[in-house]
Design an enzyme around this catalytic site. Sequence first.
Site, PDB file in Angstrom:
ATOM      1  N   HIS A 291      50.398  32.255  42.703  1.00 25.99           N
ATOM      2  CA  HIS A 291      50.970  30.906  43.113  1.00 25.99           C
ATOM      3  C   HIS A 291      49.912  30.283  43.931  1.00 25.99           C
ATOM      4  CE1 HIS A 291      55.519  31.696  42.137  1.00 25.99           C
ATOM      5  NE2 HIS A 291      54.557  31.431  40.993  1.00 25.99           N
TER       6      HIS A 291
ATOM      7  N   TYR B 270      59.887  25.015  45.044  1.00 19.12           N
ATOM      8  CA  TYR B 270      60.870  25.966  44.660  1.00 19.12           C
ATOM      9  C   TYR B 270      62.363  25.383  44.747  1.00 19.12           C
ATOM     10  CZ  TYR B 270      58.113  29.981  45.404  1.00 19.12           C
ATOM     11  OH  TYR B 270      56.985  30.839  45.144  1.00 19.12           O
TER      12      TYR B 270
ATOM     13  N   GLU C  67      53.142  33.632  50.277  1.00 20.54           N
ATOM     14  CA  GLU C  67      52.206  32.683  49.913  1.00 20.54           C
ATOM     15  C   GLU C  67      51.890  31.802  51.216  1.00 20.54           C
ATOM     16  OE1 GLU C  67      54.632  32.168  45.773  1.00 20.54           O
ATOM     17  OE2 GLU C  67      54.579  30.542  47.093  1.00 20.54           O
TER      18      GLU C  67
ATOM     19  N   SER D 224      37.712  36.313  37.375  1.00 18.75           N
ATOM     20  CA  SER D 224      37.397  37.188  38.510  1.00 18.75           C
ATOM     21  C   SER D 224      36.122  37.021  38.968  1.00 18.75           C
ATOM     22  CB  SER D 224      37.488  38.696  38.004  1.00 18.75           C
ATOM     23  OG  SER D 224      38.631  39.018  37.566  1.00 18.75           O
TER      24      SER D 224
ATOM     25  N   GLY E  38      36.937  44.898  27.345  1.00 18.79           N
ATOM     26  CA  GLY E  38      36.651  43.731  27.115  1.00 18.79           C
ATOM     27  C   GLY E  38      36.268  42.948  28.501  1.00 18.79           C
TER      28      GLY E  38
ATOM     29  N   GLY F 225      37.781  42.471  30.945  1.00 16.71           N
ATOM     30  CA  GLY F 225      38.423  43.137  32.137  1.00 16.71           C
ATOM     31  C   GLY F 225      37.056  43.715  33.149  1.00 16.71           C
TER      32      GLY F 225
ATOM     33  N   THR G 256      34.958  42.364  34.494  1.00 14.47           N
ATOM     34  CA  THR G 256      34.570  41.606  35.621  1.00 14.47           C
ATOM     35  C   THR G 256      34.685  42.000  37.053  1.00 14.47           C
ATOM     36  OG1 THR G 256      36.342  39.975  34.993  1.00 14.47           O
ATOM     37  CG2 THR G 256      34.036  39.571  34.219  1.00 14.47           C
ATOM     38  N   PRO G 257      36.135  42.106  37.438  1.00 13.29           N
ATOM     39  CA  PRO G 257      36.457  42.433  38.636  1.00 13.29           C
ATOM     40  C   PRO G 257      35.914  43.923  39.048  1.00 13.29           C
ATOM     41  CG  PRO G 257      38.407  42.739  37.327  1.00 13.29           C
ATOM     42  CD  PRO G 257      37.495  42.070  36.384  1.00 13.29           C
TER      43      PRO G 257
END
Length: 398
Positions: free
Chosen positions: A88, A98, A140, A209, A276, A278, A280-281
């Site tokens: 968010h 909200y 948040e 990422s 795949g 994934g 990157t991070p």
Amino acid sequence: MLSAKSAETVRATLPAVGAAIGQITETFYAKMFAAHPELLRDLFNRGNQNAGLQKQALAGSIATFATYLVDRPDTRPDVMLSRIAHKHASLGVTREQYPIVHKYLFEAIVEILGEAVTPDVAEAWDEVYWLMANALITLEERLYAETQVLAGDVWRQWTVTGRVAETADCTTFRLTPADGAPAPAFKPGQYVSVQVELPDGARQIRQYSLTGAPAAAERTITVKRVHGPSAGGPDGEVSNHLHSQVEVGDTLRVSAPYGDLVLRDTEAPLLLASAGIGCTPMLSMLEHLSESEHTAPVTVLHADRSPAEHALRDDHRALALKLTDATVRFWYEADAEPGDSEGLMDLADTPVAPGTQAYLCGPLPFMRAVREQLLAKGVPAADIHYEVFGPDLWLAAA
């Protein structure tokens, strides 16, 4: 914590709400987007909406939160709440939105459940909603404060200073702040949102990422092109736009960095498993481990369709091998090269040291399979951390 009266009502009605939650969320989104089309155009992922993925994620989160409230009244699903809050925040969601969600969600509940929604039932589920909403609002606003932005004001213009084709479908974009100010700090494993204006005027947002070193002056993201609607997946309209339309010298609207799959500073052994895009991070984590001179064992595992489709493959291996004590193993479904493994990731003969902290990123079936193997090897569930690209369906699919 729910009031005693509401807890009793929620416990009694949870089976009925749970059975209808898919219809409720579908009706909710239809009502909200009819009244506020700008939310679908400029905030929500249209691909995930079309595929029904966001509906599944919302249903799973509501059911999970309500179950915690009645079955574990002294706890709450903080991991789930944190993941939602980070997403968010990366979208610029604010507390003012909200009440909009509340209005159309409760209209949907009444429409689907009808006379079963007595005043007591409505009051109890209203309490559930605001307990969850207020928990997210608090998280948040704390995230906005940590990144030193006003609530919701997460966007900044960045200039594309480099573009490199990593594979046929993956491109790395190097970015620097367009205003010349320093790039904001980020933590290894975090992502940014990128907002682009599409031909129909929609300003769609996706998360990518950060792959470079957290201390670098520029930021890098590697974007995998999604070829049209895939089974159960989004339609790739933003990734295709970035690949086909964005060149060096262009500017992109990019958010502050968020994401809760963050590498913790620790002396413990680490295991970084990806599949795949994934990976990157994991590259950001490896950069950080190298810069911080991490000396504990690090096991780096990756699965892909083939070496040619493994984005940043050379960097992935090279960064791992810069570490003092690293083990690297790649699996490929086709065209595995000498030293690599064939097929799907199988940890049967991969040693996992006691006290290992594991980080997973990739498709949900991959992470479920790896998690099961790690649990079987004695890694506690609390020490297995994961990141899902797109809506988090882990709980919804449980």
